[in-house]
Design a protein around this motif. Structure first.
Motif, mmCIF file in Angstrom:
data_model
loop_
_atom_site.group_PDB
_atom_site.id
_atom_site.type_symbol
_atom_site.label_atom_id
_atom_site.label_comp_id
_atom_site.label_asym_id
_atom_site.label_seq_id
_atom_site.Cartn_x
_atom_site.Cartn_y
_atom_site.Cartn_z
ATOM 1 N N GLY A 338 -58.564 3.875 21.267
ATOM 2 C CA GLY A 338 -58.327 4.451 22.580
ATOM 3 C C GLY A 338 -59.521 5.237 23.084
ATOM 4 N N ASN A 339 -59.414 5.704 24.316
ATOM 5 C CA ASN A 339 -60.535 6.409 24.941
ATOM 6 C C ASN A 339 -60.217 7.870 25.225
ATOM 7 O OD1 ASN A 339 -58.720 6.220 27.014
ATOM 8 N ND2 ASN A 339 -60.079 5.124 28.424
ATOM 9 N N TYR A 340 -59.246 8.437 24.477
ATOM 10 C CA TYR A 340 -58.854 9.822 24.744
ATOM 11 C C TYR A 340 -58.239 10.402 23.483
ATOM 12 C CZ TYR A 340 -56.737 13.725 27.359
ATOM 13 O OH TYR A 340 -56.378 14.959 27.819
ATOM 14 N N ASN A 341 -59.020 11.161 22.710
ATOM 15 C CA ASN A 341 -58.555 11.782 21.475
ATOM 16 C C ASN A 341 -59.064 13.216 21.421
ATOM 17 O OD1 ASN A 341 -57.310 9.387 19.936
ATOM 18 N ND2 ASN A 341 -59.313 8.587 20.525
ATOM 19 N N ILE A 342 -58.128 14.180 21.339
ATOM 20 C CA ILE A 342 -58.489 15.597 21.443
ATOM 21 C C ILE A 342 -57.683 16.422 20.434
ATOM 22 C CG2 ILE A 342 -59.032 15.364 23.898
ATOM 23 C CD1 ILE A 342 -56.332 16.784 24.472
ATOM 24 N N SER A 343 -57.944 17.731 20.421
ATOM 25 C CA SER A 343 -57.164 18.744 19.690
ATOM 26 C C SER A 343 -57.119 18.514 18.187
ATOM 27 C CB SER A 343 -55.738 18.832 20.252
ATOM 28 O OG SER A 343 -55.760 19.105 21.630
ATOM 29 N N PRO A 344 -58.257 18.450 17.501
ATOM 30 C CA PRO A 344 -58.228 18.257 16.045
ATOM 31 C C PRO A 344 -57.691 19.482 15.311
ATOM 32 C CG PRO A 344 -60.460 18.760 16.793
ATOM 33 C CD PRO A 344 -59.628 18.596 18.027
ATOM 34 N N TRP A 352 -56.187 15.484 5.654
ATOM 35 C CA TRP A 352 -55.701 14.967 6.922
ATOM 36 C C TRP A 352 -56.344 15.674 8.105
ATOM 37 C CZ3 TRP A 352 -52.671 10.995 5.519
ATOM 38 C CH2 TRP A 352 -51.971 11.080 4.314
ATOM 39 N N LEU A 353 -56.331 14.985 9.221
ATOM 40 C CA LEU A 353 -56.710 15.574 10.495
ATOM 41 C C LEU A 353 -55.648 15.163 11.513
ATOM 42 C CD1 LEU A 353 -59.174 17.184 11.766
ATOM 43 C CD2 LEU A 353 -59.806 14.989 12.786
ATOM 44 N N ALA A 354 -54.957 16.158 12.061
ATOM 45 C CA ALA A 354 -54.000 15.885 13.129
ATOM 46 C C ALA A 354 -54.725 15.972 14.463
ATOM 47 C CB ALA A 354 -52.853 16.890 13.082
ATOM 48 N N PHE A 355 -54.290 15.174 15.442
ATOM 49 C CA PHE A 355 -54.919 15.201 16.757
ATOM 50 C C PHE A 355 -53.972 14.578 17.776
ATOM 51 C CE2 PHE A 355 -56.056 11.177 14.880
ATOM 52 C CZ PHE A 355 -56.089 10.251 15.921
ATOM 53 N N ILE A 356 -54.312 14.719 19.049
ATOM 54 C CA ILE A 356 -53.528 14.139 20.136
ATOM 55 C C ILE A 356 -54.302 12.965 20.721
ATOM 56 C CG2 ILE A 356 -52.444 14.528 22.377
ATOM 57 C CD1 ILE A 356 -51.146 16.082 20.061
ATOM 58 N N SER A 357 -53.615 11.835 20.858
ATOM 59 C CA SER A 357 -54.221 10.640 21.437
ATOM 60 C C SER A 357 -53.380 10.175 22.617
ATOM 61 C CB SER A 357 -54.304 9.523 20.397
ATOM 62 O OG SER A 357 -54.923 8.372 20.938
ATOM 63 N N ARG A 358 -54.048 9.757 23.674
ATOM 64 C CA ARG A 358 -53.329 9.199 24.810
ATOM 65 C C ARG A 358 -53.127 7.707 24.595
ATOM 66 N NH1 ARG A 358 -56.088 10.304 30.342
ATOM 67 N NH2 ARG A 358 -57.528 8.721 29.554
ATOM 68 N N VAL A 359 -51.861 7.305 24.565
ATOM 69 C CA VAL A 359 -51.502 5.911 24.320
ATOM 70 C C VAL A 359 -50.641 5.431 25.482
ATOM 71 C CG1 VAL A 359 -50.370 4.301 22.759
ATOM 72 C CG2 VAL A 359 -51.543 6.323 21.832
#
Length: 438
Positions: A338-344, A352-359
């Motif tokens: 995707g083209n939008y991944n934020i908030s690691p 682990w790394l949690a993050f928010i992705s726009r899907v």
């Protein structure tokens, strides 16, 4: 009107639209002030293994303001790894040698007994014992002499003991969370038990409060306040309400995050004109610039070992998550779907790394396994924000909108177990899970 999109132009617009500034009136801050319970808890899903357990009413609990057995039961059930078995008849406490046969017949594998005794100085002595029903073994117990205001903490510590004894993992029931609410024009930073109960106001302001971040010792919160009509970073002592200025440099000061040893912080500053990542001593001093780009670099967080920093940058044309050395340099991209991944948010165990992705237009919580680079969506909601790991790395707290309401959710790393902590009123955002108590 303050434009918060300058701090993170990629954050979901729903939240940013809610974060409008009110007319300036005096800023209020005070030591923690208790509020009525703000949450109800709904659990969905179960773990791969569930432990059937029972806990009986603690002898003498009528003299206390909190039901110790009920809190222990709720804690363990909320984890999704324990299943409650109704108690057998009879009165037991931590000194009893119970006949465990009736408990085995009911299907319980473990049993918690205990008592609450009021001491001459006004405190309560909370005692418990844990039994292995199957093997007939005494698994130990402890005593917690506490004041009336710490009865819930004593119950959470009992839950932690039981959880660790039976699963081999440290429990997080006695830890705390921080989060921000907006009700009308009032923004409030809250500190609560990990179950969302016992919420206390740490500070309140007519101006936005964002990006709370716990110090590793659990005594302080760094946050961004707009009381000066610009973003300024403070460190706030949770117990006393005292605070100190960390960053008020030219331009914006945002997204603070402590190093694992608590000696330094990383933050996003616009000293150069655009948002870049800087390293600061926790006692103050001149910041050191870590990124040297013409892009927007923001949302820095340290890795668990303190040797690297995760951050968000649009240097590749869209917001993606990168990792660089703690001293700056050697940046490498981590997210490619995707083209939008934020908030690691990095897990304390380094896995682990949690993050928010726009899907497909939905903002969903994802988890990246750092060793393999595999990313997995673990939520079904569409407006997720601000993930933060529990200190045992087993759970993640995040803000979202679920069933038409603002909510805080916790989820297991695999997404199998979810708890919904739904706010009674106000918009809820920016959750941050605190460290283990010391």
């Amino acid at each position: 009107m303050l434009d918060l999109t300058r701090l993170n132009p990629w954050a979901p617009t729903r939240r940013r639209q809610l974060l409008s500034a009110a007319a300036a009136i005096p800023f209020l801050a005070w030591p923690l002030r208790e509020a009525a319970a703000q949450f109800r808890v709904e659990v969905s899903g179960v773990g791969l293994t569930q432990f059937p357990f029972s806990v009986v009413a603690f002898r003498g609990n009528d003299a206390a303001s909190e039901d110790i057995a009920a809190i222990v039961r709720a804690d363990l059930e909320r984890s999704g790894q324990f299943r409650f078995v109704n108690p057998a008849p009879g009165v037991l406490d931590e000194t009893s040698r119970p006949d465990l046969a009736p408990w085995r017949d009911r299907g319980a594998d473990s049993l918690v007994t205990g008592s609450v005794m009021r001491l001459a100085d006004g405190r309560f002595d909370v005692r418990f014992r844990l039994w292995d029903v199957v093997r007939g073994q005494d698994l130990g117990g402890l005593s917690y002499p506490v004041g009336p205001q710490a009865l819930r903490l004593a119950a959470h510590r009992i839950s932690d003991y039981v959880f660790e004894k039976l699963t081999g993992e440290k429990g997080v029931f006695s830890t705390r969370i921080a989060y921000v609410t907006k009700a009308g024009s009032r923004h409030t930073l809250w500190v609560a038990d990990a179950d969302g109960e016992g919420a206390r106001s740490a500070l309140s302001s007519p101006e936005p409060i964002i990006s709370p971040n716990w110090a590793p010792n659990g005594a302080q919160l760094a946050y961004v306040s707009f009381e000066a009509r610009k973003p300024v970073i403070y460190a706030h002592d949770v117990a006393t309400g005292r605070r100190r200025l960390l960053a008020n440099f030219k331009g914006s000061n945002s997204a603070p995050a402590w190093s694992p040893d608590g000696r330094q912080l990383v933050a996003t500053l616009s000293l150069s004109g655009n948002a870049q990542i800087y390293l600061m001593d926790s006692n103050g001093g001149d910041p050191k610039r870590l990124t040297q780009t013409s892009s927007i670099d923001t949302e820095p967080v340290f890795s668990a070992d303190g040797k690297s920093i995760f951050f968000v940058s649009d240097r590749g044309g869209s917001p993606q998550i990168y990792q660089m050395d703690a001293g700056g340099g050697n940046a490498r991209r981590l997210t490619f779907n995707g083209n939008y991944n934020i908030s690691p948010s990095a897990s304390p165990d380094g896995r682990w790394l949690a993050f928010i992705s726009r899907v497909n237009g939905a903002f969903r919580l994802h988890v990246l396994e750092l060793a393999s680079g595999k990313a997995t969506a673990i939520s079904e909601t569409s407006a997720d924000e601000s993930p933060s790991f529990a200190p045992n790395s087993r759970m993640i707290i995040y803000a979202t909108r679920d069933k038409g309401q603002e909510a805080l959710m916790t989820t297991s790393v695999d997404g199998r177990i979810k708890s919904r902590l739904a706010g009674a009123q106000g918009d809820i955002r920016e959750p941050e899970w605190g460290p283990f108590l010391r």
